[in-house]
Design a protein around this motif. Structure first.
Motif, short mmCIF file in Angstrom:
data_model
loop_
_atom_site.label_atom_id
_atom_site.label_comp_id
_atom_site.label_asym_id
_atom_site.label_seq_id
_atom_site.Cartn_x
_atom_site.Cartn_y
_atom_site.Cartn_z
N VAL A 51 44.65 8.40 -48.83
CA VAL A 51 45.42 7.15 -48.85
C VAL A 51 45.03 6.26 -47.66
N ARG A 52 44.92 6.87 -46.48
CA ARG A 52 44.55 6.11 -45.29
C ARG A 52 43.18 5.45 -45.45
N LEU A 53 42.23 6.21 -45.98
CA LEU A 53 40.89 5.67 -46.18
C LEU A 53 40.87 4.60 -47.26
N ALA A 54 41.67 4.80 -48.30
CA ALA A 54 41.75 3.79 -49.36
C ALA A 54 42.25 2.47 -48.80
N LYS A 55 43.24 2.54 -47.95
CA LYS A 55 43.75 1.32 -47.31
C LYS A 55 42.68 0.68 -46.44
N LYS A 56 41.94 1.49 -45.70
CA LYS A 56 40.89 0.98 -44.82
C LYS A 56 39.84 0.21 -45.59
N TYR A 57 39.52 0.67 -46.80
CA TYR A 57 38.45 0.04 -47.59
C TYR A 57 39.00 -0.86 -48.70
N GLN A 58 40.28 -1.15 -48.65
CA GLN A 58 40.91 -1.96 -49.70
C GLN A 58 40.25 -3.32 -49.86
N LYS A 59 39.93 -3.96 -48.76
CA LYS A 59 39.35 -5.31 -48.84
C LYS A 59 37.87 -5.29 -49.26
N PHE A 60 37.32 -4.09 -49.43
CA PHE A 60 35.92 -3.98 -49.86
C PHE A 60 35.79 -3.50 -51.31
N GLY A 61 36.89 -3.53 -52.05
CA GLY A 61 36.80 -3.20 -53.47
C GLY A 61 37.39 -1.88 -53.87
N LEU A 62 38.01 -1.16 -52.91
CA LEU A 62 38.75 0.04 -53.28
C LEU A 62 40.19 -0.42 -53.56
N VAL A 63 40.54 -0.50 -54.83
CA VAL A 63 41.73 -1.26 -55.23
C VAL A 63 43.02 -0.46 -55.29
N GLY A 64 42.93 0.89 -55.24
CA GLY A 64 44.15 1.68 -55.32
C GLY A 64 43.87 3.16 -55.28
N ILE A 65 44.95 3.94 -55.47
CA ILE A 65 44.82 5.40 -55.49
C ILE A 65 45.42 5.96 -56.77
N SER B 36 45.62 19.89 -49.90
CA SER B 36 46.66 19.85 -48.88
C SER B 36 47.23 18.44 -48.74
N GLU B 37 48.46 18.39 -48.27
CA GLU B 37 49.09 17.09 -48.02
C GLU B 37 48.28 16.29 -47.01
N GLU B 38 47.76 16.97 -46.02
CA GLU B 38 46.95 16.31 -44.99
C GLU B 38 45.72 15.63 -45.61
N THR B 39 45.05 16.35 -46.51
CA THR B 39 43.86 15.78 -47.16
C THR B 39 44.24 14.58 -48.01
N ASN B 40 45.30 14.69 -48.79
CA ASN B 40 45.70 13.60 -49.67
C ASN B 40 46.17 12.38 -48.89
N LEU B 41 46.87 12.58 -47.79
CA LEU B 41 47.29 11.45 -46.98
C LEU B 41 46.08 10.77 -46.32
N GLU B 42 45.06 11.56 -46.03
CA GLU B 42 43.83 10.98 -45.49
C GLU B 42 43.13 10.12 -46.54
N CYS C 42 41.10 9.13 -55.89
CA CYS C 42 42.05 10.11 -56.41
C CYS C 42 42.49 11.10 -55.34
N CYS C 43 43.79 11.17 -55.11
CA CYS C 43 44.37 12.33 -54.43
C CYS C 43 44.41 13.43 -55.48
N MET C 44 44.34 14.68 -55.05
CA MET C 44 44.24 15.77 -56.02
C MET C 44 45.38 16.76 -55.89
N ARG C 45 45.93 17.13 -57.01
CA ARG C 45 46.90 18.22 -57.05
C ARG C 45 46.20 19.50 -56.57
N GLY C 46 46.88 20.26 -55.72
CA GLY C 46 46.28 21.48 -55.20
C GLY C 46 45.62 21.30 -53.85
N LYS D 190 55.59 13.29 -53.51
CA LYS D 190 56.32 12.06 -53.20
C LYS D 190 55.80 11.37 -51.94
N LYS D 191 55.48 12.15 -50.92
CA LYS D 191 55.08 11.57 -49.63
C LYS D 191 53.83 10.69 -49.76
N ILE D 192 52.93 11.07 -50.66
CA ILE D 192 51.70 10.30 -50.87
C ILE D 192 52.03 8.87 -51.28
#
Length: 336
Positions: free
Chosen positions: A153-167, A145-151, A139-143, A182-184
């Motif tokens: 997403v980046r980590l979710a993609k990194k672990y996608q093939k290990f069972g992290l299926v989405g955000i 920072s954009e930097e934290t939420n984009l991170e 979960c990205c969280m409302r409130g 929107k940027k997320i």
């Protein structure tokens, strides 16, 4: 019908880890953290479970801090995941997507990446011990920072093939509207990551509008969609699925009462939805109870309707087509 709802194979798309840990395991996590918990079992249960009715979502969310205070070690995260899988498998949930906030569960001793790594590792170690399979949603969280939420997403993609299926995007949608994020989802789209968005849980139809605009094929709750027929038509045309959580939606006032709960309207308008628990402990619920409450208080749920909704939920899981095919076969076998 309750016995049938208990036995029937089920699929759950919307369940939060930190809101679904049993009081027994919460107490164990406190014991392991060496943090005093001077509460009786009944007092603890009241602290982490919501009453039948709250005035708003903010009050409902007050149940979480007591859990997240100790859900910040590798051991605690593994215990929590085991606890939730144990609960769901006992009522024949075949597949469950479990969401969590890497930022909320991080600490001085555990980074966001280590939170994700811990849960991914726990999944690989324990999944074979259960009849249920799971997918993790970060979960990205409302409130935040954009930097934290984009991170996230980046980590979710990194672990996608290990069972992290989405955000997902979760949190206070009154104070932090969907349009600000929107940027997320542009980033998630670019890197090929599936996503769902909490929207319309607090009566704000604009948040649902932006969730649709951002390309979400699944919307968490989405109750406010009932306010706008043109928006319902758009959701029907785009084949969006609402991850509805009936018991929680009544508790938080997302819907005034069962009579006003919009499932029959959504049926009329062709809006797709499925039932979920949201938070098993906070809402004192199970998938069995979700179907039972709808059946008792809103509309009768026939066996064919339960089957069709379950198969529909499979269609929207963030997994491969081969995995979906296997689940469909297991569900259909029950009804033979």
């Amino acid at each position: 019908m309750e016995d049938f709802f208990y036995r029937v194979p089920k699929i759950e798309l919307h369940c939060h880890l930190d809101g679904s840990i049993t009081p027994k395991v919460i107490r164990k996590m406190y014991d392991l953290s060496s943090t005093p918990l001077n509460l009786t079992d009944e007092e603890l249960k009241r602290k982490v479970s919501a009453p039948k009715k709250y005035q708003n979502l903010t009050e409902y969310l007050s149940c979480f801090p007591m859990v997240t205070a100790v859900l910040n070690t590798r051991t605690a995260l593994k215990l929590a995941l085991m606890d939730l899988m144990d609960q769901a498998s006992k009522e024949n949930v075949l597949y469950q997507e479990i969401r969590f906030s890497p930022k909320y569960l991080s600490s001085d001793g555990l980074s966001m990446e280590e939170v994700i790594e811990s849960l991914v590792q726990a999944k690989s170690e324990i999944e074979d011990n259960y009849s249920i399979s799971i997918g993790l949603i970060a979960c990205c969280m409302r409130g935040h920072s954009e930097e934290t939420n984009l991170e996230v997403v980046r980590l979710a993609k990194k672990y996608q093939k290990f069972g992290l299926v989405g955000i997902d995007l979760a949190g206070n949608e009154i104070k932090y509207p969907t349009k600000e994020y929107k940027k997320i989802f542009s980033y998630a789209e670019t890197v090929g990551l599936s996503y769902t968005i909490h929207a319309g849980e607090t009566g704000n139809i604009e948040n649902v509008h932006y969730a649709i605009e951002f390309g979400a094929k699944r919307i968490g709750h989405g109750v406010a969609l009932a306010k706008d027929r043109s928006m319902m038509k758009l959701a029907e045309e785009k084949e969006i699925l609402l991850e509805m959580c009936p018991v929680c939606n009544i508790q938080t006032g997302a819907s005034e009462d069962w009579g006003n709960y919009p499932t029959t309207l959504f049926d009329e308008m062709g809006v797709k939805y499925c039932f979920n628990t949201d938070n098993r402990t906070v809402s004192n619920t199970t998938m069995t109870r979700e179907f039972t409450e709808i059946d008792k208080n809103k509309q009768k749920m026939s066996e064919s309707e339960v089957k069709n909704q379950t198969l529909l939920a499979v269609d929207y899981l963030f997994i491969t087509e081969a995995e979906k095919k296997n689940l469909r076969e297991r569900i259909r076998t029950f009804y033979i």
